[in-house]
Design a protein around this motif. Sequence first.
Motif, PDB file in Angstrom:
ATOM      1  N   LEU A   1     -52.063   3.010 -62.345  1.00 28.98           N
ATOM      2  CA  LEU A   1     -52.120   1.609 -63.135  1.00 28.98           C
ATOM      3  C   LEU A   1     -50.964   1.593 -63.635  1.00 28.98           C
ATOM      4  O   LEU A   1     -50.445   0.108 -63.742  1.00 28.98           O
ATOM      5  CB  LEU A   1     -53.363   1.706 -63.907  1.00 28.98           C
ATOM      6  CG  LEU A   1     -54.836   1.642 -63.544  1.00 28.98           C
ATOM      7  CD1 LEU A   1     -55.716   1.802 -64.507  1.00 28.98           C
ATOM      8  CD2 LEU A   1     -54.904   0.633 -62.367  1.00 28.98           C
ATOM      9  N   PHE A   2     -50.089   2.278 -64.486  1.00 29.17           N
ATOM     10  CA  PHE A   2     -48.865   2.080 -64.951  1.00 29.17           C
ATOM     11  C   PHE A   2     -47.829   1.709 -63.792  1.00 29.17           C
ATOM     12  O   PHE A   2     -46.968   0.745 -63.987  1.00 29.17           O
ATOM     13  CB  PHE A   2     -48.530   3.146 -65.846  1.00 29.17           C
ATOM     14  CG  PHE A   2     -49.132   3.148 -67.151  1.00 29.17           C
ATOM     15  CD1 PHE A   2     -49.047   2.061 -68.018  1.00 29.17           C
ATOM     16  CD2 PHE A   2     -49.657   4.305 -67.784  1.00 29.17           C
ATOM     17  CE1 PHE A   2     -49.703   2.164 -69.287  1.00 29.17           C
ATOM     18  CE2 PHE A   2     -50.209   4.507 -68.856  1.00 29.17           C
ATOM     19  CZ  PHE A   2     -50.197   3.252 -69.725  1.00 29.17           C
TER      20      PHE A   2
ATOM     21  N   SER B   1     -52.177  -7.635 -62.190  1.00 28.03           N
ATOM     22  CA  SER B   1     -51.648  -6.887 -63.377  1.00 28.03           C
ATOM     23  C   SER B   1     -52.827  -6.949 -64.597  1.00 28.03           C
ATOM     24  O   SER B   1     -53.140  -6.118 -65.073  1.00 28.03           O
ATOM     25  CB  SER B   1     -50.427  -7.742 -63.743  1.00 28.03           C
ATOM     26  OG  SER B   1     -50.053  -7.387 -65.010  1.00 28.03           O
ATOM     27  N   VAL B   2     -53.412  -8.004 -64.578  1.00 26.33           N
ATOM     28  CA  VAL B   2     -54.519  -8.467 -65.449  1.00 26.33           C
ATOM     29  C   VAL B   2     -55.614  -7.423 -65.186  1.00 26.33           C
ATOM     30  O   VAL B   2     -56.090  -6.719 -66.165  1.00 26.33           O
ATOM     31  CB  VAL B   2     -54.973  -9.914 -65.353  1.00 26.33           C
ATOM     32  CG1 VAL B   2     -56.349 -10.077 -66.248  1.00 26.33           C
ATOM     33  CG2 VAL B   2     -53.950 -10.917 -65.593  1.00 26.33           C
ATOM     34  N   SER B   3     -56.072  -6.807 -64.179  1.00 28.64           N
ATOM     35  CA  SER B   3     -57.236  -6.039 -63.811  1.00 28.64           C
ATOM     36  C   SER B   3     -56.576  -4.735 -64.137  1.00 28.64           C
ATOM     37  O   SER B   3     -57.387  -4.013 -64.881  1.00 28.64           O
ATOM     38  CB  SER B   3     -57.669  -6.155 -62.245  1.00 28.64           C
ATOM     39  OG  SER B   3     -58.196  -7.333 -62.075  1.00 28.64           O
TER      40      SER B   3
ATOM     41  N   LEU C   1     -56.853  -0.106 -68.006  1.00 29.16           N
ATOM     42  CA  LEU C   1     -55.802   0.537 -68.991  1.00 29.16           C
ATOM     43  C   LEU C   1     -56.661   0.596 -70.224  1.00 29.16           C
ATOM     44  O   LEU C   1     -56.567   1.650 -71.096  1.00 29.16           O
ATOM     45  CB  LEU C   1     -54.571   0.208 -68.853  1.00 29.16           C
ATOM     46  CG  LEU C   1     -53.714   0.824 -67.771  1.00 29.16           C
ATOM     47  CD1 LEU C   1     -52.344   0.137 -67.560  1.00 29.16           C
ATOM     48  CD2 LEU C   1     -53.660   2.461 -67.692  1.00 29.16           C
ATOM     49  N   ASN C   2     -57.037  -0.561 -70.683  1.00 25.75           N
ATOM     50  CA  ASN C   2     -57.728  -0.509 -72.166  1.00 25.75           C
ATOM     51  C   ASN C   2     -58.843   0.172 -72.185  1.00 25.75           C
ATOM     52  O   ASN C   2     -59.095   0.837 -73.117  1.00 25.75           O
ATOM     53  CB  ASN C   2     -57.912  -2.149 -72.293  1.00 25.75           C
ATOM     54  CG  ASN C   2     -56.799  -2.905 -72.673  1.00 25.75           C
ATOM     55  OD1 ASN C   2     -55.755  -2.397 -73.212  1.00 25.75           O
ATOM     56  ND2 ASN C   2     -56.937  -4.201 -72.308  1.00 25.75           N
ATOM     57  N   ASP C   3     -59.628   0.183 -71.323  1.00 31.42           N
ATOM     58  CA  ASP C   3     -61.034   1.018 -71.159  1.00 31.42           C
ATOM     59  C   ASP C   3     -60.450   2.399 -71.384  1.00 31.42           C
ATOM     60  O   ASP C   3     -61.466   3.221 -71.968  1.00 31.42           O
ATOM     61  CB  ASP C   3     -61.652   0.673 -69.713  1.00 31.42           C
ATOM     62  CG  ASP C   3     -62.287  -0.681 -69.831  1.00 31.42           C
ATOM     63  OD1 ASP C   3     -62.390  -1.043 -70.855  1.00 31.42           O
ATOM     64  OD2 ASP C   3     -62.540  -1.101 -68.703  1.00 31.42           O
TER      65      ASP C   3
END
Length: 337
Positions: free
Chosen positions: A255-256, A273-275, A280-282
């Motif tokens: 994801l990075f 990018s938003v997804s 990543l926040n999760d």
Amino acid sequence: MANHSCIPNAMVQFIGRKAILRAESLIQAGDEIEISYTDYTYPLSKRREALSPYNFTCQCLRCTKDMNIYQVCALSPNIDLNLGSLVFDPSKLRRHPATTSNSKAALANKYSEDAAEMIDSKETPNMLDERRRYLQTQYRKCQPLVREGFWSVSPLPQVLTEISIYYAEEGNFVYALAIACYVATYCDPYRYVAPFHPVRAKGLFLIGKLLANTAADTAALSASVQAMVSKGNFDQKGLQTLQEIDQVSLCQMLLFMVLQQTPAGYAAEWELSVSAREMLNDINQLPGRDQELSLINAWRQNPSSDQSRAFFEYAVLKQIDALASLGHEVLVTDFGA
């Protein structure tokens, strides 16, 4: 408006309701900016068919010499950009037999043209059992490409992608993941050499998404590999690698990598990018990952250091390679490759 070439140096990327012109390779001052009006990975006959409404015949090198996907890839100035991508050894992008052997090059074109009618097929059934039979038929039609190892030659990549989607919709996320890894390593880097190409970025995100679906059930991955081993289709080394896989960390690093490929200034608008940021926040909410995060952060801060390269090879490249190997065995077992 930019002129057309089947070996373009730029592309039009759609982000929301915006169309942005983005360099696909280095453009020097004075160079003409050229984009492709069609999918340049298609065989010559399909490209000419797609270009017919424009009332011109493309005279680019790809068309005049009828170059196959591997020959065009070998000439790309973007090969070295694949350091830090899912390509284990970027130099291999210059050495495919369809590049170095005239007979193999001719076969790549012949087999692609023979199966050209499969491209953009609208016949895919909705029912899963019917779709499986349909995909088995499509895959059999691609057997000449499979036998020669022409995995990047259309329509084989499209068929493999449909197989991965089929497994995901069936709920077999392990097989979907394995096939997606195979496409991302054996198909897409030759078709779209620039690692920042949207197709490559979407491939990274898809693998990350499928890893997220399998991370909660690590036993499913192990069971799938054990089944392959029991049939004699998977080696013990691959089994050990997959048993050691850290699916969460691999997902996080991919994801990075997606974020790294985001067009500058569009991180808040590009859906991919938003997804990726949401996922990543999760992941960041998961407890007990201090050691993993320390290694990942060091890799992000200095990816070219010896330590970071060694970590990336172990945590990403070897895992993806093992999953891709599993994907090949899935094709052998389920589709008769």
